[in-house]
Design a protein around this motif. Structure first.
Motif, PDB file in Angstrom:
ATOM      1  N   UNK A  33       0.819  -1.219   0.000  1.00 56.82           N
ATOM      2  CA  UNK A  33       0.000   0.000   0.000  1.00 56.82           C
ATOM      3  C   UNK A  33       0.850   1.264   0.000  1.00 56.82           C
ATOM      4  N   UNK A  34       2.099   1.161   0.469  1.00 55.08           N
ATOM      5  CA  UNK A  34       2.948   2.360   0.555  1.00 55.08           C
ATOM      6  C   UNK A  34       3.850   2.527  -0.663  1.00 55.08           C
ATOM      7  N   UNK A  35       3.690   1.697  -1.673  1.00 55.79           N
ATOM      8  CA  UNK A  35       4.534   1.796  -2.865  1.00 55.79           C
ATOM      9  C   UNK A  35       3.816   2.579  -3.954  1.00 55.79           C
ATOM     10  N   UNK A  36       4.521   3.534  -4.541  1.00 56.49           N
ATOM     11  CA  UNK A  36       3.966   4.372  -5.598  1.00 56.49           C
ATOM     12  C   UNK A  36       4.572   3.918  -6.915  1.00 56.49           C
ATOM     13  N   UNK A  37       3.748   3.387  -7.780  1.00 55.74           N
ATOM     14  CA  UNK A  37       4.233   2.790  -9.023  1.00 55.74           C
ATOM     15  C   UNK A  37       4.020   3.757 -10.177  1.00 55.74           C
ATOM     16  N   UNK A  38       5.122   4.200 -10.787  1.00 48.09           N
ATOM     17  CA  UNK A  38       5.065   5.188 -11.862  1.00 48.09           C
ATOM     18  C   UNK A  38       5.877   4.714 -13.074  1.00 48.09           C
ATOM     19  N   UNK A  39       5.849   3.411 -13.334  1.00 56.01           N
ATOM     20  CA  UNK A  39       6.585   2.849 -14.469  1.00 56.01           C
ATOM     21  C   UNK A  39       5.678   1.943 -15.300  1.00 56.01           C
ATOM     22  N   UNK A 429      10.096   4.361 -10.618  1.00 52.44           N
ATOM     23  CA  UNK A 429      10.084   4.948 -11.960  1.00 52.44           C
ATOM     24  C   UNK A 429      11.324   4.479 -12.692  1.00 52.44           C
ATOM     25  N   UNK A 430      11.489   4.940 -13.929  1.00 51.72           N
ATOM     26  CA  UNK A 430      12.594   4.441 -14.736  1.00 51.72           C
ATOM     27  C   UNK A 430      13.433   5.590 -15.261  1.00 51.72           C
TER      28      UNK A 430
END
Length: 798
Positions: A33-39, A429-430
């Motif tokens: 729940x605390x991970x922000x996925x932007x990839x 992110x990448x």
């Protein structure tokens, strides 16, 4: 803007208010729940429903190999249904198009390059922002003696022109120059291929497909004068152009219609659309184009009706697409595709996915544009052009932002550094060039001559974890950039977390941090500093727990048995704390009197190794990657480590004749308690950081309470003498450069700290991606039978 204000201003967000419920139901069980996925351009996230429905299907069906069954078999019927579903997403059917399932988009391109009838008269043209997978097709046309051309966009795309009346035609960026003959010399038709991404991987640019693809599609039936695409060989009665479109990224948030753009070939990867399964892509082929493809390169099981094992002229291929499908298709994996499309196309629809992701990416970009340092310096430089001129000419962007970040002085921050700091805050992110070298060079401002420089090759291209400079020319020439990409399940909270990260960590920390010069030794200054040795730590097994001792003997190069052993995997690669934090829970102990190495781990019996008689458990001797020879243990120690770690592992010991320890750099690592106190006070909420977090061998402190030595004074220490009966002299060889391992609590193995971020803010060295803390030491000479003890006084020389 808070969430309610955002929703009021963007009614297209959230699928009519259902996004939070969907996210909770689909991702809360298997995604932190605390991970922000932007990839999402790399891969999007798969849903719980996909997994449940696919595995339920496998539990309730018995599926044979399709080659073993009749035409009305369950496997074949389900697969045909899946094929029709995929084609319906593309607004077509099997009447017009066929599918070859591949491993991914790259595999589809590789397969097409071997099937396409390139000849010495062929030309392969591709857009400048193509993925490496498309660019790689040029190798095949070169092998056949043909040529290739690279098509570039008008200058307005790179913000080099701002006048809407300027020329908006496409440009030829580069062309190979083989020996070209005219059409008049050709007695048979020949074939050329044009390729473009529907949306590029670099910044999400979506070109005007009607202007790019339309001329080639129209040329199938009609001769076109003044052909608008700057290719070398124009379509004619003998020169036939076919079209290839890369939809790998495009399909994640937008549908592609083969009725509107009836191209000859489409390549895609399904994990880009809905995360699961990986290892499955597709090459979609227009049925009219099947007849020109080469079948003669190879045949395999299932692609032929009959062959003679003796007569190579007796090969009868199956008709249609079946003549190109070699071997058994991944039939159970293919069935999972329908479950992936279920949510995308039926419950949400591409229309609302596009609206949802577009309002989020626009909001994110606008918020990032507002971020400035106190001196007015902008934080962000975007590599795109989003204005009315672009949109009026048919260009648009998918939900991707590509950018670099400045520091307060207007120099580019390392994109690798930003990625590592973001990961330290659970933001994924990448960075790199994203396998789109043409787009990267165009936007980052690097040139062809720059490309040939060895300095450039030290940088990063598609993406790498190796350390090295990725910003040159005193901080003004980046070699890579940062990519933030959204998917259908991205939320307002993800964007807000990213914006807060930029405000709090970059603007107020990394971007204004003063950088340290490289360690310099001042030979002309010898002020004496008197300290006391407070702790000694030995690490018998590299990356495992430490042993705190009151005194310990020296060898000719280091502490006895320090970093003597290492845990390796089946490929003889060292297992490290970064890769496997649970290594910290293996607590070794050395019994000097009985010459035993004792391995301890919670809930497991201890394992004892006779240090002086371990030859019976040695199964091989190998040279590890760092050049150190090691004996590899086998037998019961393997089983013990497998049970403790949950993966295959075994123990290796450096050979007795090795003059190197398994330490990364210096034989001793020294940490100053005053520096630990200083870095701890700078941490948010004063995290409970002790010197153990830095894995030192030697810990020193001031000898008397009234003494005052500044934090980080050890940076300038040239040498020190441990004042005991041996008077052991150690020389400084450098600062210890730190990575994210400092975040791992040695007592629990948990990674819940932002110490790495704080070190990057306070202790980063110029031209380094890692921060310094502590100093590395080696012995100045050999000391026979010498000991170092807690309580020994230390004299330091600057």
């Amino acid at each position: 803007m808070d969430k309610q204000e955002f929703i009021a201003a963007h009614p297209e967000y959230g699928y009519n208010g259902t996004i939070d419920e969907i996210y909770k139901n689909e991702f809360s069980n298997h995604y932190p729940s605390n991970r922000i996925y932007l990839d999402h351009a790399g891969t999007t996230l798969y849903t719980q429903t996909q997994l449940d429905e696919h595995f339920n299907q496998l539990r309730t069906l018995t599926l044979n190999n399709p080659h073993s069954e009749q035409e009305d078999s369950k496997s074949l019927l389900l697969i045909q249904e899946c094929i029709e579903l995929i084609l319906s997403i593309f607004d077509t059917s099997s009447r017009y198009y066929s599918i070859i399932f591949t491993l991914n988009t790259t595999h589809a391109c590789q397969l097409l390059s071997s099937l396409f009838p390139f000849s010495s008269k062929s030309e392969y043209a591709y857009m400048i922002d193509s993925h490496n997978s498309l660019i790689g097709i040029r190798q095949q046309v070169k092998l056949k003696g043909g040529s290739f051309s690279i098509i570039d966009y008008p200058l307005q795309i790179y913000n080099q022109e701002s006048n809407p009346d300027e020329d908006w035609s496409f440009r030829c960026a580069c062309r190979s120059s083989p020996c070209l003959s005219s059409d008049m010399e050709s007695t048979v038709p020949y074939y050329c291929l044009f390729a473009t991404p529907a949306e590029n991987n670099f910044n999400g640019l979506r070109p005007p497909l009607d202007k790019l693809l339309g001329p080639f599609i129209n040329a199938r039936e009609n001769q076109i004068k003044n052909f608008p695409i700057p290719i070398h060989r124009y379509p004619s009665e003998k020169c036939h152009w076919l079209t290839l479109i890369d939809c790998a990224k495009y399909l994640s948030t937008k549908s592609f219609s083969l009725s509107l753009y009836p191209v000859d070939f489409v390549v895609l990867s399904f994990y880009k659309i809905f995360g699961y399964p990986t290892g499955l892509g597709a090459l979609i082929i227009r049925n009219e184009s099947l007849k020109i493809l080469n079948k003669e390169n190879y045949f395999g099981g299932g692609s032929v009706e009959y062959i003679s094992p003796y007569d190579d002229s007796r090969v009868e291929y199956k008709s249609g697409i079946n003549g190109f499908i070699h071997g058994t298709i991944p039939f159970t994996t293919i069935l999972s595709i329908s479950h992936g499309f279920q949510l995308i196309t039926y419950k949400l629809s591409y229309k609302y996915i596009s609206l949802h992701t577009q309002c989020l990416i626009d909001y994110c970009r606008n918020e990032m544009l507002k971020l400035n340092y106190s001196n007015g310096q902008n934080l962000c430089l975007f590599y795109d052009v989003r204005n009315n001129f672009i949109y009026e000419h048919g260009y648009s962007y998918g939900p991707i932002l590509n950018f670099n970040l400045y520091n307060i002085h207007g120099q580019f921050l390392s994109c690798r550094l930003i990625q590592r700091i973001a990961a330290d805050h659970n933001i994924i992110l990448r960075v790199g060039t994203f396998c789109a070298p043409g787009a990267s060079q165009a936007y980052l401002g690097s040139s062809k001559s720059f490309e040939n420089s060895h300095v450039c090759r030290r940088g990063l291209f598609c993406g790498t974890n190796t350390d090295g400079e990725d910003v040159l020319d005193s901080g003004h020439q980046p070699l890579g950039s940062i990519r933030l990409s959204l998917g259908w399940m991205s939320r307002y909270e993800d964007i807000q977390c990213w914006i807060n990260f930029l405000r709090q960590i970059i603007l107020q920390g990394i971007g204004i941090a003063s950088l340290l010069s490289s360690l310099s030794i001042n030979n002309g200054y010898n002020e004496e500093i008197n300290l006391i040795l407070t702790h000694i730590y030995i690490y018998p097994i590299k990356s495992c727990g430490s042993i705190s001792v009151k005194e310990w003997p020296l060898t000719s190069i280091s502490f006895l048995y320090d970093r003597e052993w290492i845990i390796i995997d089946q490929n003889l690669n060292p297992l490290t704390l970064k890769r496997l934090p649970s290594l910290s829970q293996i607590k070794p102990f050395i019994n000097l009197k009985q010459n035993q190495l004792i391995l301890n781990a919670n809930n497991h019996p201890s394992f004892i190794i006779d240090i002086n008689n371990d030859s019976t458990i040695i199964k091989s001797t190998v040279n590890l990657n760092d050049g150190i020879m090691c004996h590899v243990y086998g037998g019961e120690i393997e089983q013990w480590l497998i049970q403790v770690l949950g993966i295959y592992a075994t123990l290796a010991r450096r050979t007795t004749d090795s003059q190197m320890t398994l330490a990364n750099e210096g034989a001793f690592l020294l940490v100053h308690e005053e520096s630990v106190r200083q870095i701890r006070t700078n941490l948010i909420e004063n995290e409970k950081i002790t010197h153990e977090r830095f894995r030192p061998n030697l810990v020193v402190n001031k000898q008397y309470m009234n003494q005052s030595y500044s934090a980080y004074s050890e940076d300038l220490w040239k040498r020190l003498i441990i004042l005991n009966e041996y008077n052991i002299e150690l020389k400084t060889i450098g600062l210890c450069q730190r990575c994210s391992i400092v975040n791992i609590d040695p007592l629990t193995g948990n990674n819940r700290s932002h110490l790495f971020t704080r070190l990057q803010t306070q202790r980063r060295e110029i031209n380094s991606l890692r921060a310094n803390f502590g100093i590395l030491l080696n012995l100045s000479k050999i000391y026979d039978h010498a000991f170092i003890r807690v309580g020994d006084r230390i004299q330091v020389f600057q």
